[in-house]
Write a protein that holds these residues in place. Structure first.
Motif, PDB file in Angstrom:
ATOM      1  N   GLU A  76      41.523 172.062  11.792  1.00  0.00           N
ATOM      2  CA  GLU A  76      40.783 173.162  11.180  1.00  0.00           C
ATOM      3  C   GLU A  76      39.324 173.180  11.606  1.00  0.00           C
ATOM      4  OE1 GLU A  76      39.796 174.893   6.694  1.00  0.00           O
ATOM      5  OE2 GLU A  76      41.251 173.285   6.976  1.00  0.00           O
ATOM      6  N   SER A  77      38.776 172.024  11.963  1.00  0.00           N
ATOM      7  CA  SER A  77      37.367 171.963  12.353  1.00  0.00           C
ATOM      8  C   SER A  77      37.097 172.645  13.690  1.00  0.00           C
ATOM      9  CB  SER A  77      36.903 170.501  12.422  1.00  0.00           C
ATOM     10  OG  SER A  77      37.584 169.800  13.454  1.00  0.00           O
ATOM     11  N   SER A  78      38.152 173.024  14.393  1.00  0.00           N
ATOM     12  CA  SER A  78      37.970 173.746  15.655  1.00  0.00           C
ATOM     13  C   SER A  78      37.391 175.136  15.435  1.00  0.00           C
ATOM     14  CB  SER A  78      39.298 173.868  16.399  1.00  0.00           C
ATOM     15  OG  SER A  78      39.800 172.612  16.746  1.00  0.00           O
ATOM     16  N   LEU A  79      37.530 175.654  14.208  1.00  0.00           N
ATOM     17  CA  LEU A  79      37.042 176.991  13.894  1.00  0.00           C
ATOM     18  C   LEU A  79      35.649 176.920  13.309  1.00  0.00           C
ATOM     19  CD1 LEU A  79      40.244 178.559  12.311  1.00  0.00           C
ATOM     20  CD2 LEU A  79      39.502 178.582  14.681  1.00  0.00           C
ATOM     21  N   SER A  80      34.767 177.760  13.775  1.00  0.00           N
ATOM     22  CA  SER A  80      33.397 177.804  13.293  1.00  0.00           C
ATOM     23  C   SER A  80      33.349 178.252  11.841  1.00  0.00           C
ATOM     24  CB  SER A  80      32.566 178.773  14.144  1.00  0.00           C
ATOM     25  OG  SER A  80      31.336 179.048  13.529  1.00  0.00           O
ATOM     26  N   PRO A  81      32.453 177.674  11.025  1.00  0.00           N
ATOM     27  CA  PRO A  81      32.325 178.125   9.631  1.00  0.00           C
ATOM     28  C   PRO A  81      31.707 179.508   9.520  1.00  0.00           C
ATOM     29  CG  PRO A  81      30.641 176.512  10.154  1.00  0.00           C
ATOM     30  CD  PRO A  81      31.575 176.534  11.320  1.00  0.00           C
ATOM     31  N   ASP A  82      31.066 179.982  10.577  1.00  0.00           N
ATOM     32  CA  ASP A  82      30.420 181.293  10.557  1.00  0.00           C
ATOM     33  C   ASP A  82      31.068 182.200  11.589  1.00  0.00           C
ATOM     34  OD1 ASP A  82      28.827 183.474  10.299  1.00  0.00           O
ATOM     35  OD2 ASP A  82      27.044 182.560  11.198  1.00  0.00           O
TER      36      ASP A  82
END
Length: 375
Positions: free
Chosen positions: A356-362
């Protein structure tokens, strides 16, 4: 894995019955373990929310059977047909993506054909061209529009063709073949002799390479033997290359032994389309000599939910594989992002990241395209 301006996934197929240039903004998907994308590479925008609207018809491509094509110049190499009279055929420039001087292929060796799939047979032509000079591909585009054929999405997205050709450099003496396009409507009524004369006098090439089944001239009246004869007359070299035969067909469940009347067992774009239509990704990879890449335009059409990216199929730019579940995938967006799996359904393409950390939070960044690589 190759890098490009679009993202990519590498996948294998299971049936659907299985369970389950441009922006300088920060990408939604972070690169992990590979060098960052070059400046100017497109990034991914995936707005949050639980609903998406289908892409507008004037910007995106529907690929369902019977639907019309939109935004021809944006998503297809073909362009709209041009009405030409006899005088235009003489005066008009032959290459549609070259300059006024038409010197893009000067003193080069051009491979002739309709290079839809850029498969291993096409690569063989480029390889032979590179043995005698600077290799070029001369692609004939717009045939479907002129001849009234039903539109079919391209196998290779127009924006992705340079990346594919770059991957051919090791086969072409470390030279990347360049591709230029001839609008079919501009040469449709030329006799075989007139066509070769234009290659010699207008483009000033050194020679041609063609497959043994190549046809040219008005109503395909010229064959490979006549091409050799005419090239000799105009002082051009001519190389006729035997077809690359499909040695993988007996080992896979994809294309049938003969997919059309001209099929004699050779690798062809028709076989690639047939294999894609049944989701036989392993067979597709054999025919292409690489993994198939599906390019999508991403905007307000798409949503992001935790580690999932959902994109409507109306955003597809080129031909997808059959609906189903594709696992063992890798995602790229200018750089390597991580493992994922993909579900293609009737209306959407659902990408699930393993990390999931592959996706940017913004995710609120403007983006151009996403690519999915299968195989």
């Amino acid at each position: 894995m190759e890098r490009g301006g679009t993202a990519a996934l590498a996948c294998t197929f299971r049936s659907s019955s299985s369970s389950s240039p441009v922006s300088h903004c920060s990408p939604l998907l972070r690169s992990r373990g590979r060098p960052p994308a070059p400046a100017g590479a497109p990034h991914l925008l995936l707005p949050t929310g639980r609903r998406f609207s289908y892409c507008s018809q004037n910007r995106f491509l529907e690929t369902s059977k019977g639907l019309k094509r939109y935004s021809l110049t944006t998503f297809s190499p073909f362009g709209r047909p041009t009405s030409l009279n006899d005088a235009d055929l003489v005066k008009d420039k032959m290459l549609i993506d070259c300059g006024e001087e038409q010197d893009c292929v000067l003193d080069g060796i051009v491979a002739l054909g309709k290079f839809d799939a850029l498969h291993i047979g096409h690569r063989e032509l480029a390889m032979h061209a590179s043995k005698s000079g600077n290799p070029f591909l001369l692609s004939f585009v717009g045939m479907a529009e002129v001849l009234g054929w039903e539109y079919r999405p391209p196998i290779v997205a127009h924006c992705d063709r340079k990346r594919v050709l770059s991957s051919w450099a090791p086969y072409c003496r470390n030279v990347v073949p360049l591709e230029y396009q001839v609008e079919f409507s501009k040469v449709r009524y030329l006799t075989p002799r007139q066509f070769v004369e234009k290659l010699s006098t207008d483009l000033r090439i050194k020679g041609v390479v063609a497959g043994e089944n190549y046809r040219f001239g008005y109503k395909a009246s010229g064959d490979a033997a006549e091409l050799v004869k005419l090239c000799e007359e105009f002082g051009l070299s001519a190389f006729i290359v035997r077809s690359v035969m499909d040695t993988a067909k007996g080992s896979y469940n994809g294309a049938t032994p003969a997919v059309n009347s001209s099929d004699k067992g050779q690798v062809s774009s028709s076989r690639v389309r047939q294999a894609l239509s049944v989701g036989d990704i392993e067979y597709v990879s054999k025919l292409l000599g690489r993994k198939h890449r599906l390019v999508l335009t991403v905007s307000e059409c798409s949503i992001k939910e935790r580690k999932n990216i959902i994109i409507p199929k109306s955003c597809m730019v080129n031909m997808p594989p059959a609906d189903g579940f594709y696992e063992n995938c890798e995602l790229f967006n200018g750089g390597y992002l991580g493992l994922c799996r993909v579900v293609i359904s009737t209306e959407t393409i659902d990408i699930e990241m393993k990390d999931e950390s592959s996706l940017s939070p913004d995710p609120f960044q403007e983006v151009q395209q996403l690519g999915i690589e299968f195989g």
